[in-house]
Design an enzyme around this catalytic site. Structure first.
Site, PDB file in Angstrom:
ATOM      1  N   ASN A 160     -12.258 -23.735 -87.350  1.00  0.00           N
ATOM      2  CA  ASN A 160     -11.183 -22.831 -86.908  1.00  0.00           C
ATOM      3  C   ASN A 160      -9.806 -23.504 -86.879  1.00  0.00           C
ATOM      4  O   ASN A 160      -8.795 -22.861 -87.124  1.00  0.00           O
ATOM      5  CB  ASN A 160     -11.520 -22.174 -85.568  1.00  0.00           C
ATOM      6  CG  ASN A 160     -11.855 -23.147 -84.489  1.00  0.00           C
ATOM      7  OD1 ASN A 160     -12.236 -24.284 -84.762  1.00  0.00           O
ATOM      8  ND2 ASN A 160     -11.713 -22.737 -83.245  1.00  0.00           N
ATOM      9  N   GLY A 236     -17.253 -27.312 -81.310  1.00  0.00           N
ATOM     10  CA  GLY A 236     -17.978 -26.255 -82.015  1.00  0.00           C
ATOM     11  C   GLY A 236     -18.736 -25.398 -81.027  1.00  0.00           C
ATOM     12  O   GLY A 236     -18.371 -25.289 -79.847  1.00  0.00           O
ATOM     13  N   THR A 238     -21.493 -23.823 -78.501  1.00  0.00           N
ATOM     14  CA  THR A 238     -22.190 -24.393 -77.339  1.00  0.00           C
ATOM     15  C   THR A 238     -23.630 -24.776 -77.680  1.00  0.00           C
ATOM     16  O   THR A 238     -24.104 -25.844 -77.273  1.00  0.00           O
ATOM     17  CB  THR A 238     -22.117 -23.412 -76.149  1.00  0.00           C
ATOM     18  OG1 THR A 238     -20.749 -23.369 -75.723  1.00  0.00           O
ATOM     19  CG2 THR A 238     -22.976 -23.858 -74.983  1.00  0.00           C
ATOM     20  N   GLY A 241     -23.602 -27.922 -79.478  1.00  0.00           N
ATOM     21  CA  GLY A 241     -23.258 -28.973 -78.517  1.00  0.00           C
ATOM     22  C   GLY A 241     -24.481 -29.439 -77.735  1.00  0.00           C
ATOM     23  O   GLY A 241     -24.654 -30.638 -77.474  1.00  0.00           O
ATOM     24  N   GLU A 258     -16.358 -30.219 -76.803  1.00  0.00           N
ATOM     25  CA  GLU A 258     -15.407 -29.118 -76.583  1.00  0.00           C
ATOM     26  C   GLU A 258     -16.056 -27.900 -77.223  1.00  0.00           C
ATOM     27  O   GLU A 258     -16.131 -27.809 -78.449  1.00  0.00           O
ATOM     28  CB  GLU A 258     -14.069 -29.489 -77.240  1.00  0.00           C
ATOM     29  CG  GLU A 258     -12.908 -28.737 -76.647  1.00  0.00           C
ATOM     30  CD  GLU A 258     -12.632 -27.460 -77.399  1.00  0.00           C
ATOM     31  OE1 GLU A 258     -13.172 -26.417 -76.953  1.00  0.00           O
ATOM     32  OE2 GLU A 258     -11.907 -27.495 -78.388  1.00  0.00           O
ATOM     33  N   CYS A 292     -11.488 -21.155 -79.625  1.00  0.00           N
ATOM     34  CA  CYS A 292     -12.406 -21.326 -78.499  1.00  0.00           C
ATOM     35  C   CYS A 292     -11.763 -20.818 -77.212  1.00  0.00           C
ATOM     36  O   CYS A 292     -12.443 -20.366 -76.309  1.00  0.00           O
ATOM     37  CB  CYS A 292     -12.825 -22.781 -78.376  1.00  0.00           C
ATOM     38  SG  CYS A 292     -11.459 -23.915 -78.536  1.00  0.00           S
ATOM     39  N   GLU A 470      -9.221 -33.480 -74.242  1.00  0.00           N
ATOM     40  CA  GLU A 470      -8.526 -33.922 -75.448  1.00  0.00           C
ATOM     41  C   GLU A 470      -7.045 -33.655 -75.290  1.00  0.00           C
ATOM     42  O   GLU A 470      -6.619 -32.969 -74.357  1.00  0.00           O
ATOM     43  CB  GLU A 470      -9.081 -33.168 -76.675  1.00  0.00           C
ATOM     44  CG  GLU A 470     -10.531 -33.528 -76.938  1.00  0.00           C
ATOM     45  CD  GLU A 470     -11.069 -33.035 -78.261  1.00  0.00           C
ATOM     46  OE1 GLU A 470     -11.107 -31.815 -78.464  1.00  0.00           O
ATOM     47  OE2 GLU A 470     -11.465 -33.883 -79.090  1.00  0.00           O
TER      48      GLU A 470
HETATM   49  P1  NDP Z   1     -21.057 -25.153 -85.358  1.00  0.00           P
HETATM   50  O1  NDP Z   1     -20.987 -25.547 -83.940  1.00  0.00           O
HETATM   51  O2  NDP Z   1     -22.400 -24.940 -85.933  1.00  0.00           O
HETATM   52  O3  NDP Z   1     -20.306 -26.209 -86.300  1.00  0.00           O
HETATM   53  C1  NDP Z   1     -19.259 -27.058 -85.898  1.00  0.00           C
HETATM   54  C2  NDP Z   1     -19.389 -28.392 -86.620  1.00  0.00           C
HETATM   55  O4  NDP Z   1     -20.631 -29.003 -86.294  1.00  0.00           O
HETATM   56  C3  NDP Z   1     -19.383 -28.291 -88.139  1.00  0.00           C
HETATM   57  O5  NDP Z   1     -18.784 -29.445 -88.680  1.00  0.00           O
HETATM   58  C4  NDP Z   1     -20.863 -28.250 -88.470  1.00  0.00           C
HETATM   59  O6  NDP Z   1     -21.140 -28.618 -89.784  1.00  0.00           O
HETATM   60  C5  NDP Z   1     -21.402 -29.248 -87.473  1.00  0.00           C
HETATM   61  N1  NDP Z   1     -22.801 -29.075 -87.110  1.00  0.00           N
HETATM   62  C6  NDP Z   1     -23.543 -27.952 -87.152  1.00  0.00           C
HETATM   63  N2  NDP Z   1     -24.787 -28.191 -86.715  1.00  0.00           N
HETATM   64  C7  NDP Z   1     -24.841 -29.493 -86.370  1.00  0.00           C
HETATM   65  C8  NDP Z   1     -25.848 -30.338 -85.833  1.00  0.00           C
HETATM   66  N3  NDP Z   1     -27.070 -29.883 -85.549  1.00  0.00           N
HETATM   67  N4  NDP Z   1     -25.557 -31.626 -85.604  1.00  0.00           N
HETATM   68  C9  NDP Z   1     -24.327 -32.109 -85.877  1.00  0.00           C
HETATM   69  N5  NDP Z   1     -23.345 -31.364 -86.389  1.00  0.00           N
HETATM   70  C10 NDP Z   1     -23.572 -30.064 -86.621  1.00  0.00           C
HETATM   71  O7  NDP Z   1     -20.226 -23.888 -85.572  1.00  0.00           O
HETATM   72  P2  NDP Z   1     -20.204 -22.985 -86.866  1.00  0.00           P
HETATM   73  O8  NDP Z   1     -19.153 -23.505 -87.732  1.00  0.00           O
HETATM   74  O9  NDP Z   1     -21.537 -22.817 -87.507  1.00  0.00           O
HETATM   75  O10 NDP Z   1     -19.813 -21.602 -86.241  1.00  0.00           O
HETATM   76  C11 NDP Z   1     -20.798 -20.854 -85.541  1.00  0.00           C
HETATM   77  C12 NDP Z   1     -20.208 -20.235 -84.330  1.00  0.00           C
HETATM   78  O11 NDP Z   1     -19.713 -21.251 -83.464  1.00  0.00           O
HETATM   79  C13 NDP Z   1     -19.010 -19.361 -84.583  1.00  0.00           C
HETATM   80  O12 NDP Z   1     -19.410 -18.083 -84.898  1.00  0.00           O
HETATM   81  C14 NDP Z   1     -18.285 -19.444 -83.295  1.00  0.00           C
HETATM   82  O13 NDP Z   1     -18.791 -18.499 -82.404  1.00  0.00           O
HETATM   83  C15 NDP Z   1     -18.605 -20.799 -82.765  1.00  0.00           C
HETATM   84  N6  NDP Z   1     -17.540 -21.780 -82.946  1.00  0.00           N
HETATM   85  C16 NDP Z   1     -16.900 -22.187 -81.848  1.00  0.00           C
HETATM   86  C17 NDP Z   1     -15.891 -23.095 -81.950  1.00  0.00           C
HETATM   87  C18 NDP Z   1     -15.163 -23.533 -80.760  1.00  0.00           C
HETATM   88  O14 NDP Z   1     -14.191 -24.258 -80.881  1.00  0.00           O
HETATM   89  N7  NDP Z   1     -15.583 -23.114 -79.599  1.00  0.00           N
HETATM   90  C19 NDP Z   1     -15.462 -23.641 -83.241  1.00  0.00           C
HETATM   91  C20 NDP Z   1     -16.237 -23.162 -84.355  1.00  0.00           C
HETATM   92  C21 NDP Z   1     -17.252 -22.267 -84.183  1.00  0.00           C
HETATM   93  P3  NDP Z   1     -21.288 -27.492 -90.915  1.00  0.00           P
HETATM   94  O15 NDP Z   1     -19.948 -26.870 -91.030  1.00  0.00           O
HETATM   95  O16 NDP Z   1     -21.671 -28.269 -92.106  1.00  0.00           O
HETATM   96  O17 NDP Z   1     -22.328 -26.535 -90.448  1.00  0.00           O
END
Ligand code: NDP
Length: 499
Positions: A160, A236, A238, A241, A258, A292, A470
């Site tokens: 995002n 990313g 929850t 996380g 976060e 977020c 952060e």
């Molecule tokens: P994720 O939490 O899945 O991804 C965020 C990052 O983590 C990406 O770089 C992703 O890689 C990586 N990742 C995913 N799975 C793992 C894992 N098991 N271990 C280590 N790293 C991992 O979010 P998404 O991008 O899939 O989005 C899904 C939903 O998350 C959205 O619909 C939204 O609701 C929420 N979201 C929330 C955010 C926030 O700031 N609160 C930010 C982004 C998303 P890769 O891209 O290769 O999957």
């Protein structure tokens, strides 16, 4: 809507390991798209576990051998300033690359790239604040403490805010003297790769920043579990996380998270109505709602509810969707087909749950929106706080509006969520504003204001929105360990056992 010439755009991107661009052991690449048109814009190397091993090894070597960690901190600060300077000189190019890869509106991209630059400058200055202490200890003893870098950091960022989140993570880690393996989101790796280039140009030694691109579930997870990694910083979802925390616990890595949010936005009847409406529209639709800290649960006092909702919809109708490169555009595309479907699924679910969509809820009309991933800013009413649309992070341009009567009732509803990232309060009564603020379980509270971040102000969550902060001096500390040194300096050797 495809900008033909984005200067920093490359046809192909490799991994960055030990200061070199390398294709990766699989020699496979994955496609990256422009969400505004759905068109492929580039290809990025798909890292394997073997590549992750190499990146970790490079980061460990750099930590041990490159003197980076032992440089005077202010010298690392000079490098951070140089990174900022190069970023400033390529401001427009970085903005365009970010827009192309995210579909976000120009004004949003400009603000975020600027904040990434200011973040580098913030931590450049912060290097001079790194210090140990000495404590009074009994006669014959001398004590001091020093701060040392926590070590090799895995930094995993979402799609995002690709560049800004990368800057939020790498700047304090570099300031502290850590080395880094960065894992950008697969949908949006381009500006993070451009930033790694800039870091090397600015003089960051080889191996200090490594970038591995590829699936989070595969290489991201492998990186988190890697015994050569000392700390994981993640932004990313929850649930991701939670997986990361569990995996990191196997080797007791330091973790900062976060995570998601479902932030309340509370409007009292004495609020400046125009200001509260404008701020609430911005609070949800900025960055196409993919934030977020998006204020996605709007609580409006019953005395002004009808008037507020009417004005809110009126203003929402004025938002301009369209070419993300245009300065007229307020709301860009959503990131992907998958995210579009998630958003639309939640809107349909809202109707099924008994709520009413009074604006939006679909792809906008018009030829220019027929390709790519566009979703109208959407307003949902007749919502109760227990509905899934009021409890789960939608991560799109969708607001749910609820009515309240009593102060105590709205505090209870605002806090009735697993999340605790941000919250906003609108009232002219400062006593009330701060009474509410003190009871909200949120890491960031905005009073009569829709802006949640400035470099230097701590950003992070309560509850399942994560932990650690952060964007502020606090985060520098999260990239350092404290070593406490106690020396005996008395005239006669100690013989505590008396033997
Ligand atoms: P994720 O939490 O899945 O991804 C965020 C990052 O983590 C990406 O770089 C992703 O890689 C990586 N990742 C995913 N799975 C793992 C894992 N098991 N271990 C280590 N790293 C991992 O979010 P998404 O991008 O899939 O989005 C899904 C939903 O998350 C959205 O619909 C939204 O609701 C929420 N979201 C929330 C955010 C926030 O700031 N609160 C930010 C982004 C998303 P890769 O891209 O290769 O999957």
């Amino acid at each position: 809507m495809l900008r033909e010439k984005v200067k920093l755009l490359q046809e192909k991107y490799d991994l960055v390991i030990n200061g070199q661009e390398v294709p990766g052991t699989s020699h496979e690449y994955f496609a990256v798209f422009n969400p505004a048109t759905g068109e492929k814009i580039s290809e990025v190397a798909k890292a394997t576990k073997e590549d992750v091993d190499k990146a970790v090894e490079a980061a460990r070597e750099a930590l041990a051998n490159s003197k980076w960690a032992r440089w005077p901190a202010a010298r690392r600060g000079q490098i951070l300033n140089k990174i900022a300077k190069i970023m400033r000189s390529r401001f427009q190019d970085l903005v365009e690359l970010e827009i192309l890869n995210t579909g976000k509106a120009l004004s949003a991209a400009q603000g975020q790239v600027m904040q990434a630059i200011e973040d580098m400058e913030l931590y450049a200055g912060a290097t001079t604040t790194i210090q140990g202490h000495t404590k009074p200890v009994p006669n014959g003893f001398f004590h001091y403490s020093v701060k040392e870098p926590v070590g090799v950091c895995a930094q995993i960022v979402p799609w995002n805010y690709p560049l800004m989140m990368t800057a939020w993570k790498i700047a304090p880690a570099l300031a502290a003297g850590c080395t880094i393996i960065l894992k950008p989101a697969s949908l949006t790796p381009l500006t993070a790769l451009a930033l790694a280039d800039i870091c090397h140009e600015a003089g960051v030694p080889a191996g200090v920043i490594n970038v591995v691109t590829g699936s989070g579930a595969e290489i991201g997870s492998y990186l988190v579990g890697h015994p050569g990694v000392d700390k994981v910083a993640f932004t990313g979802e929850t649930t991701t996380g939670k997986d990361i925390m569990a995996k990191a616990s196997e080797t007791l890595k330091r973790v900062t998270l976060e995570l998601g949010g479902k932030s309340p936005n509370i409007v009292f009847p004495d609020a400046d109505l125009e200001g509260a409406v404008n701020g609430s529209v911005f609070g949800i639709y900025y960055n196409t709602g993919q934030s977020c800290e998006a204020r996605s649960r709007l609580f409006v006092h019953e005395e002004i509810y009808d008037e507020f909702v009417e004005k809110f919809v009126e203003k929402t109708k004025k938002l301009k969707l369209g070419d993300p490169f245009s300065k007229e555009t307020h709301v860009g595309a959503v990131i992907s087909r998958g995210q579009w479907e998630t958003i639309d699924g939640y809107v349909k679910l809202a109707e099924k749950e008994g709520a009413r969509v009074i604006y939006g809820g679909k792809r906008p009309d018009g030829e220019e929106f027929s390709k790519g991933y566009w979703y109208m800013p959407t307003v949902i009413v007749d919502v109760t706080n227990d509905m899934r649309v009021a409890q789960e992070e939608i991560f799109g341009p969708v607001v749910v509006i609820m009515k309240f009567r009593e102060e105590i009732e709205v505090i209870r509803m605002a806090n009735d969520t697993i999340y605790g990232l941000a919250a906003a309060v609108w009232t002219q009564n400062h006593g009330l504003a701060h009474r509410i603020t003190s009871q909200l379980k949120a890491g960031i509270v905005m009073v009569n204001n829709p802006i949640s971040t400035f470099p230097g102000l701590p950003f992070g969550g309560y509850k399942q929105s994560g932990f650690g902060r952060e964007l502020a001096l606090e985060s520098l500390d999260l990239y350092m360990e404290t070593k406490s040194v106690l020396s005996y300096v008395g005239p006669k050797p100690l013989n505590i056992f008396g033997i």
